[in-house]
Design an enzyme around this catalytic site. Sequence first.
Site, PDB file in Angstrom:
ATOM      1  N   ASP A 185     136.130  55.516 -21.594  1.00  8.11           N
ATOM      2  CA  ASP A 185     136.272  56.190 -22.766  1.00  8.11           C
ATOM      3  C   ASP A 185     137.958  56.491 -23.149  1.00  8.11           C
ATOM      4  O   ASP A 185     138.816  55.526 -22.709  1.00  8.11           O
ATOM      5  CB  ASP A 185     135.756  57.446 -22.627  1.00  8.11           C
ATOM      6  CG  ASP A 185     134.973  58.107 -23.684  1.00  8.11           C
ATOM      7  OD1 ASP A 185     135.713  58.538 -24.693  1.00  8.11           O
ATOM      8  OD2 ASP A 185     133.668  58.292 -23.662  1.00  8.11           O
ATOM      9  N   HIS A 243     136.503  63.111 -26.313  1.00  8.31           N
ATOM     10  CA  HIS A 243     135.358  62.221 -26.129  1.00  8.31           C
ATOM     11  C   HIS A 243     135.208  62.097 -24.814  1.00  8.31           C
ATOM     12  O   HIS A 243     134.114  62.006 -24.474  1.00  8.31           O
ATOM     13  CB  HIS A 243     135.838  60.979 -27.022  1.00  8.31           C
ATOM     14  CG  HIS A 243     134.272  60.222 -27.305  1.00  8.31           C
ATOM     15  ND1 HIS A 243     133.993  59.193 -26.535  1.00  8.31           N
ATOM     16  CD2 HIS A 243     133.900  60.034 -28.492  1.00  8.31           C
ATOM     17  CE1 HIS A 243     132.909  58.549 -27.188  1.00  8.31           C
ATOM     18  NE2 HIS A 243     132.696  59.248 -28.163  1.00  8.31           N
ATOM     19  N   SER A 245     127.161  58.159 -28.627  1.00  6.00           N
ATOM     20  CA  SER A 245     128.185  58.416 -27.782  1.00  6.00           C
ATOM     21  C   SER A 245     127.892  59.482 -26.722  1.00  6.00           C
ATOM     22  O   SER A 245     127.981  59.632 -25.815  1.00  6.00           O
ATOM     23  CB  SER A 245     129.656  58.552 -28.416  1.00  6.00           C
ATOM     24  OG  SER A 245     130.290  57.489 -28.791  1.00  6.00           O
TER      25      SER A 245
END
Length: 800
Positions: A173, A239, A565
Amino acid sequence: MDNRNHVRCSLPRLAIVGAAVVVLVSLAATPAASHGGPDTGVHSNYLIIVRKPYEYDTNVYKNVSSWHASLVASVCDMAKEALESDPSSVSRLIYSYRNVVNGFSARLTTEEVAEMEKMDWFVRAYPEKTYQLLTTHTPQLLGLMGPGSRRGASAGVWNTSNMGEGVIIGILDDGIYAGHPSFDGKDMKPPPAKWNGRCDFNKTVCNNKLIGARSFFESAKWKWKGLRDPVLPINEGQHGTHTSSTAAGSFVPGANVFGNALGTASGMAPRAHIAFYQVCYVEKGCDRDDILAAVDDALEDGVDILSLSLGDEQADDFSDDPVSLGGYSAAMHGVLVSAAGGNTGPGPSTVVNEAPWVLTVGAGTTDRRFVASVKLGSDITLDGESLSEPKNFGDEMRPLVRDVGDGMCTSENVLRAMNVTGKIIICDAGGDISTAKAKLVLRAGAAGMIVVAPQVFGSVIVPRPHALPTVQVPFANGQKIKAYIRATQNVTANFIFKGTVLNTPKSPIVAPFSSRGPNRRSRGILKPDIIGPGVNILAGVPKIEDIDLAPNAEMPKFDIKSGTSMAAPHLSGIAALIKNAHPTWSPAAIKSALMTTTDTTDNLRKPISDVDGTPAAYYAIGAGHVNARKAMDPGLVYNLSAADYVPYLCGLGYTDQKVNSIIHPAPPVECGKMMKLEQKDLNYPSITAILDKEPFAVNIDRSVTNVGTASSTYTVEVNVPATLSVEVKPTTLEFKALNEVLNYTVSVKTASGQAPASAIEGQLTWSSGKYVVRSPVLIIPGTGAKSSASAVAKQPTGGT
């Protein structure tokens, strides 16, 4: 071994040999590049695939990296003056790969690539490519916690899987906030002895939860000039922290976002270990060669599950997609890859990460809403959602206005000219993100904002915290508010904030953004495989974006995010729980367990719906919505080894070199000397057949492995529309032992004897009384295209 070896192409040849005898000892026997002169061309990153079974002499080269360095040097200009004219030529070899591909990445000019093409070891050069990054309630929703969980599960999955203890989840990520409470190592056991990775943070944050953390930047640094070299895998983005805490975050009491979704947060596998690999950079993307290097190292580090919330909509085939390449190598190592299916839905042919050895995950809603209503002066109340609940908004009705500019509230000058002070303004989606609009509207003096979601989102709202009281409403409700404004003088409105509401009906619904099939690279394999929670997921973040807090206010450590995601790490964590309970199961067996035990109905016992309210097609939900409790004990599994995919690849029409590039480092194969397998006959948990030839009938072969009760009998049931005729032989499977494998054949033909006009959906189930093992059945018409890798590559990619 560090794979970041560099070759100094600009130095004189003898100096190279003298300075690095071990690395480039064979250069004297290697012809210099024919183009001569100083190397002043423009360098770009290339992934170079080496011919298989071309191998290096272990008596000459210390390792594969030194051999790759010599191959780069064989085409690099050796003129000394190039060092002064082109400093970037100093470091050419970026990564030397050991597992994911037979090749390396390097900085090369187009002339040097042309020289490589003349070499007998060269196969192909791929130019640089960028990929994109595509909780307090979901553990209970998915049946992990025992009584009170989804559908009345009596025993939680955590009880039977020890919360994933001892399993290592590798996450690729964009960075991780290592000090987040979700990564607290208290009460965590040390990682298993097989762990061979490293954590580049110091010992105060590296612990038995976060056992690995590294950055992969060697390729990205050339692409994005000025990008700061991340000494540590941390950034200001959210994220990576969000996905990591979703998959395996520790228990954190009191988690919330501005008072919403209050509860104890945890990941799906709270006792699993996290190994984090930074391959993406905020507002930049994820470099292909860095992704490959991270997977290469993760497999040698000893991860059990890989979670990838990134993808590429433009990859031609499985041989040039790092998720496919890395995923195959992972399968060879017994590692399951859970990958996001993409966020460019709801259009067709938008799904990414479609390789059959990868678990491709779509997104659905949960049964939690953050309800807020718009009360109109006409006494009509219309529901929406909000994460912007003020402490006291008041009961008084306020003037309601609509932006007289573009309707999207994008011009501060227009808003001031309208005099929106003290009023509620309604804004259409588009022009900018809603959080940016909120700041603009607040500066103009508005008291509140209504944001109308795009029509394509249907009833689904993806709320965000805003700088002023804001209610986000579905498109249909927005049109009703606008109609009220047009038909009424002195229009007014007010907000009613109802907070977090659970058990909302018609859940799950397929997320509007979740990418859909068909599978562009292999139409005979249904994708996505499965859907999981991916809308309004609460998980850890370093800070909340786009919010200006009051002075000395504490920054919340959790936020709501949506996307495939978010769905992929849910499945990664659940796969870790299954891995703990069944440590010898192959990645394909774990994947089968997840797919054959899914839910196909919502919490009203109706078929899971799409955003338009109609039943969701298989291209949207795959096998269905994950049911973690059932997946722990599926009864039967459709098993596959990594080698079983080779005849399938040959059947797609891939060249030997492409097949060998995908299956590296397995021994090379020749498709002409082996049986080819049609897509329909790959032993996949879903069943897809293309009826493109008269008499429009096919036989489909499958085998199932008994992992339930040693002595058990299963009977088949097929549910398909009357337009299909389906026969299964045998109709009964009688198992006498665990791990016994039995075969069956499905014969499918159209009732009319004609080609199907469109996709036909049905299902096949094997039932034993204790177990129900379900496979979706999808019959699709032909396209007229050849069944080959080249044909697959030419299909439209869809999406944006």
